[in-house]
Structure formats: structure tokens, C-alpha cells
Design a protein around this motif. Structure first.
Motif, PDB file in Angstrom:
ATOM      1  N   LEU A 188      15.314   6.681  10.324  1.00  0.00           N
ATOM      2  CA  LEU A 188      14.173   5.894   9.848  1.00  0.00           C
ATOM      3  C   LEU A 188      14.193   4.485  10.445  1.00  0.00           C
ATOM      4  O   LEU A 188      13.157   3.976  10.905  1.00  0.00           O
ATOM      5  N   LEU A 189      15.366   3.863  10.466  1.00  0.00           N
ATOM      6  CA  LEU A 189      15.456   2.493  10.971  1.00  0.00           C
ATOM      7  C   LEU A 189      15.239   2.422  12.486  1.00  0.00           C
ATOM      8  O   LEU A 189      14.635   1.465  12.986  1.00  0.00           O
ATOM      9  N   ILE A 190      15.722   3.419  13.208  1.00  0.00           N
ATOM     10  CA  ILE A 190      15.506   3.448  14.659  1.00  0.00           C
ATOM     11  C   ILE A 190      14.016   3.581  14.965  1.00  0.00           C
ATOM     12  O   ILE A 190      13.472   2.888  15.837  1.00  0.00           O
ATOM     13  N   GLU A 191      13.344   4.471  14.236  1.00  0.00           N
ATOM     14  CA  GLU A 191      11.909   4.654  14.442  1.00  0.00           C
ATOM     15  C   GLU A 191      11.149   3.374  14.095  1.00  0.00           C
ATOM     16  O   GLU A 191      10.220   2.974  14.804  1.00  0.00           O
ATOM     17  N   ALA A 192      11.554   2.722  13.002  1.00  0.00           N
ATOM     18  CA  ALA A 192      10.900   1.467  12.613  1.00  0.00           C
ATOM     19  C   ALA A 192      11.082   0.402  13.694  1.00  0.00           C
ATOM     20  O   ALA A 192      10.144  -0.341  14.028  1.00  0.00           O
ATOM     21  N   LYS A 193      12.278   0.326  14.248  1.00  0.00           N
ATOM     22  CA  LYS A 193      12.552  -0.653  15.311  1.00  0.00           C
ATOM     23  C   LYS A 193      11.715  -0.359  16.547  1.00  0.00           C
ATOM     24  O   LYS A 193      11.127  -1.271  17.144  1.00  0.00           O
ATOM     25  N   ASN A 194      11.634   0.918  16.942  1.00  0.00           N
ATOM     26  CA  ASN A 194      10.876   1.293  18.136  1.00  0.00           C
ATOM     27  C   ASN A 194       9.380   1.039  17.974  1.00  0.00           C
ATOM     28  O   ASN A 194       8.665   0.853  18.967  1.00  0.00           O
ATOM     29  N   LEU A 195       8.911   1.012  16.731  1.00  0.00           N
ATOM     30  CA  LEU A 195       7.492   0.755  16.456  1.00  0.00           C
ATOM     31  C   LEU A 195       7.223  -0.738  16.208  1.00  0.00           C
ATOM     32  O   LEU A 195       6.101  -1.120  15.858  1.00  0.00           O
ATOM     33  N   ASN A 196       8.273  -1.548  16.378  1.00  0.00           N
ATOM     34  CA  ASN A 196       8.156  -2.999  16.191  1.00  0.00           C
ATOM     35  C   ASN A 196       7.708  -3.384  14.781  1.00  0.00           C
ATOM     36  O   ASN A 196       6.968  -4.365  14.589  1.00  0.00           O
ATOM     37  N   ILE A 197       8.154  -2.615  13.805  1.00  0.00           N
ATOM     38  CA  ILE A 197       7.877  -2.979  12.414  1.00  0.00           C
ATOM     39  C   ILE A 197       8.706  -4.212  12.071  1.00  0.00           C
ATOM     40  O   ILE A 197       9.912  -4.262  12.342  1.00  0.00           O
ATOM     41  N   ASP A 198       8.062  -5.191  11.516  1.00  0.00           N
ATOM     42  CA  ASP A 198       8.736  -6.446  11.164  1.00  0.00           C
ATOM     43  C   ASP A 198       9.425  -6.270   9.811  1.00  0.00           C
ATOM     44  O   ASP A 198       8.762  -6.219   8.766  1.00  0.00           O
TER      45      ASP A 198
END
Length: 412
Positions: free
Chosen positions: A112-122
Motif C-alpha cells: 500500500l505504501l509503495i503504491e501511494a509513493k508511486n502515485l505521489n500521494i502526499d
């Protein structure tokens, strides 16, 4: 100005953020802890049982139970499985229970965190939200002013995904309820669920630590059957634990809070398909006939946990040296009932810090369940544990979190 702010970076908040960001929207997560998805690590004994094939609606509970299938339905559940496939989670399925193939809960958190990082979620961690105000922009459109220890954040839409008081040592995590009530929502009394049951029988200290397969049935104070669970229970110095007992606990909490006096009945011979007094007596009589020169403990060797058997006999003042034929008719009856229908008055449950989830919360009938948007204030969404839904062990509470997170993203 943010497009979407999500308050809480747990299971539901992360899934909502990822799905919103995949549509090209700018999303910010405000998380009070130092990392997101922390509670995921404790699920499934560290393995994260994140889904279950058996999605019978009776695994879920709510004051508005009839509304749950607006969220827990085939279409939404298929989206949950597709979502986990999309972030690289390969399931290990055992008896319908889904775990990551690694058998590590951290795999779910990391994916979940990797996907959030790749999507540039702040993601702003260590951020405490003090207040949320509904204001107007220069065009008189509704906006939310989210006031935190790291300054003010403004957004068109806010998703409340703060979680509950479950698993925390204080009652600090009430902000989600308070914010919801501030905007006009009601709140069904929040109580511990998926937690151990407490009683006050004198023999509890003597049976502490015993694990045994049994059935446990919950009754109300009018002796009406509420529900029955079958499987392993753990006998403790305060009462009863284990998945079976914990699945009853949300209903127990509710009954006790309403001044009712629930009790449970345990059948220690359920695994032998012995359900009544006659069957139990015939079973012991036959063993006594076929196994000569045995006292009662020797007669039931391999049938009942030795420690438990001695506790039950002592409680009835029956010597463990007695042969079955030496026990009086009345004592035989009482002993048999203690084996198949041991009644325990339940005084309550353990506290929030011992619970996995909570019962109660924001009523479902105050939410548009097609979008998870508040029916009271436009632009406010409430998801996950904040809502009045709790469920059995087995991946159901996480399924509710994932699903509401996905649904909330659909019209944003």
C-alpha cells in the motif's frame, strides 16, 4: 487548496487515497502516527487475514444491518480483490481465508505504501487534527478548513478515516466521532468488540490457560439464544477468550450497556456431536461398561482436558478418585450438565485497549452507501471503522475497511 484530504492513513484511508490518486486527483493523507497502516501489522496474528471467501452478510453487525449489503456485495468485493492484485499481493488461501503469500502482514502495509509513493500521494505523518471547519471560498462554494499541529489545510472534500478506540490504551481516538457529530451526525454508543469475555466465577483461576475445542452459545437474560460459535476457546482467569468468544463480544458489550444480563453456555463435548444430557450419559455409560476398573478421570482420559476435568469435578465436590458407578444420580446429572451446558454469567468484556474493533459508530442510514458521502453535509465522507459496523474474525473487518475506501473514491 487541496482537492481531497483524508484524515487517517489506516486500511480504509490508504485504499481510498490510492484509488483517488489513480484518477489523477491530488490527495493528501493526514496521519497522527509516524507511519501509515500501523494497525494492519497486528491483524491475523501478524499474517494479515485480509479477505474471506464466505461473505455471508451475517458475519457483519449493525443497527442498520439491512443496509450492509449495499456495500458488501459481489461487485464491490470483486473490486477489492482486483485492487490487491493491482498492488502485487498474491493470496495464500486457506479454508477461504486470504493471507499474503509471504504470510507477513507487513507485505500488505508495504504494498500500500509503495503504491501511494508511486502515485505521489502526499502523506503527512505525526499530524494531529484539532478541528475541521466548514467555510466558503471566494465563490461561496463549501470548503473545509482542517486545523492541525502542522498548520491549516484547505480542501473541497474531506474523508474521515480515523479509526476507533480499539487497540489503544487510552480513549484518545474519538476525534472521528466528534468531527462527525459536529457536522450533525449522530453516533451509536461505541463499545469494545472482538474482545475477551469477563465473568466472576471462583474457578476461573484454576482453569486459566486451557485451550479446548468446544461450542459456546450466547443467551440474553430471558434465556433466548442469540448466537452460537464453534471452535477453539481459551479459558482464562477472568473468563473466556479465543475467536469463538470474541465473535460474541460485540453483542455482549451492547447487552451489558443496556442493563441486560447475558450468559453463555459451553459444550465441551460438541466435537463428539454430543448435544444433550441423554447423549452425554449414554456416552459415559458405554465407556464405563467397556473400560473396567477406572475412576472418573481415567474413564474420560483423552476426551476432556485433564486440568479442566479436575476443575469441573472439584466445583461439584466430586472426588476425582470416584468410579462412575459410585457417583450419585444427582451428581452425575450435574457433572454431565457441566460438560455439555456449563453456564457462565457474563459481566462484560475487556476494555478498548484489548479489543480489535469497536461496535457502534456513525449510523449507516446517515451515509449515501453508493459513495460513502454524508447525507448531512456535502463533501464529507465517512469510511471504515467509524461507521456502525463490526464483524467476525476472519478478514471481515478489514474487508469493510477496504470496501468503504474503494466506494468512497468512486465519485471523487
Amino acid at each position: 487548496m487541496q482537492e481531497v484530504i483524508i484524515i487517517g492513513g489506516g486500511a480504509s484511508g490508504l485504499v481510498a487515497a490510492i484509488n483517488i490518486a489513480r484518477k489523477g486527483k491530488k490527495v493528501t493523507i493526514l496521519e497522527k502516527n509516524s507511519t501509515c497502516g500501523k494497525k494492519i501489522l497486528a491483524t491475523g496474528n501478524g499474517r494479515c487475514n485480509y479477505f474471506n471467501e464466505d461473505q455471508n452478510i451475517n458475519h457483519y453487525r449493525s443497527k442498520n444491518h439491512e443496509l450492509i449489503n449495499n456495500v458488501i456485495n459481489k461487485s464491490n468485493l470483486d473490486e477489492v480483490l482486483s485492487f490487491f492484485d493491482s498492488i502485487g499481493i498474491v493470496p495464500k488461501i486457506k479454508n477461504g481465508y486470504y493471507y499474503p503469500n509471504s504470510n507477513q502482514a507487513v507485505s500488505i502495509q508495504n504494498a500500500l505504501l509503495i503504491e501511494a509513493k508511486n502515485l505521489n500521494i502526499d502523506i503527512k505523518t505525526d499530524t494531529t487534527v484539532f478541528n475541521i471547519k466548514n467555510e466558503k471560498d471566494e465563490n461561496q462554494n463549501n470548503i473545509f478548513n482542517v486545523i492541525t499541529n502542522q498548520g491549516n489545510f484547505y480542501a473541497r472534500k474531506v474523508i474521515l478515516a480515523t479509526g476507533t478506540k480499539a487497540s489503544v490504551k487510552t480513549e484518545e481516538n474519538t476525534l472521528g466521532y466528534e468531527f462527525s457529530k459536529k457536522f450533525g451526525h449522530s453516533c451509536i454508543k461505541v463499545l469494545p468488540a472482538l474482545v475477551q469475555l469477563r465473568g466472576n466465577e471462583k474457578y476461573f483461576k484454576e482453569w486459566n490457560g486451557i485451550r479446548i475445542d468446544a461450542s459456546i452459545t450466547l443467551y440474553d437474560n430471558n434465556s433466548n439464544v442469540i448466537t452460537k460459535e464453534i471452535g477453539e476457546i481459551q479459558l482464562t482467569d477472568y473468563g473466556v477468550s479465543g475467536i469463538c468468544a470474541m465473535n460474541l463480544s460485540g453483542r455482549v458489550s451492547r447487552m451489558v450497556s443496556e442493563g441486560k444480563r447475558p450468559y453463555v453456555s459451553i459444550n465441551f463435548l460438541d466435537s463428539l456431536n454430543i448435544e444433550d444430557e441423554i447423549q452425554a450419559k449414554n456416552f459415559i455409560d458405554n465407556r464405563n461398561k467397556n473400560m473396567k476398573n477406572r475412576n472418573i478421570v481415567e474413564l474420560l482420559e483423552g476426551i476432556i482436558n485433564y486440568k479442566l476435568l479436575n476443575v469441573l469435578l472439584k466445583n461439584l465436590n466430586i472426588s476425582n478418585k470416584c468410579a462412575w458407578d459410585e457417583i450419585s444420580f444427582d451428581n452425575k446429572k450435574q457433572f454431565i450438565l457441566s460438560l455439555i451446558n456449563l453456564k457462565i454469567n457474563i459481566t462484560g468484556t475487556n476494555s478498548f485497549d484489548k479489543s480489535q474493533v469497536c461496535s457502534g459508530g456513525i449510523p449507516l442510514n446517515e451515509i449515501d452507501l453508493n459513495t460513502m458521502e454524508s447525507k448531512i453535509i456535502k463533501g464529507l465522507y465517512i469510511i471504515g471503522e467509524l461507521l456502525d459496523v463490526d464483524a467476525d474474525c476472519g478478514g471481515y473487518n478489514l474487508t469493510w475497511a477496504w470496501t468503504t475506501g474503494i466506494v468512497s473514491s468512486k465519485n471523487i
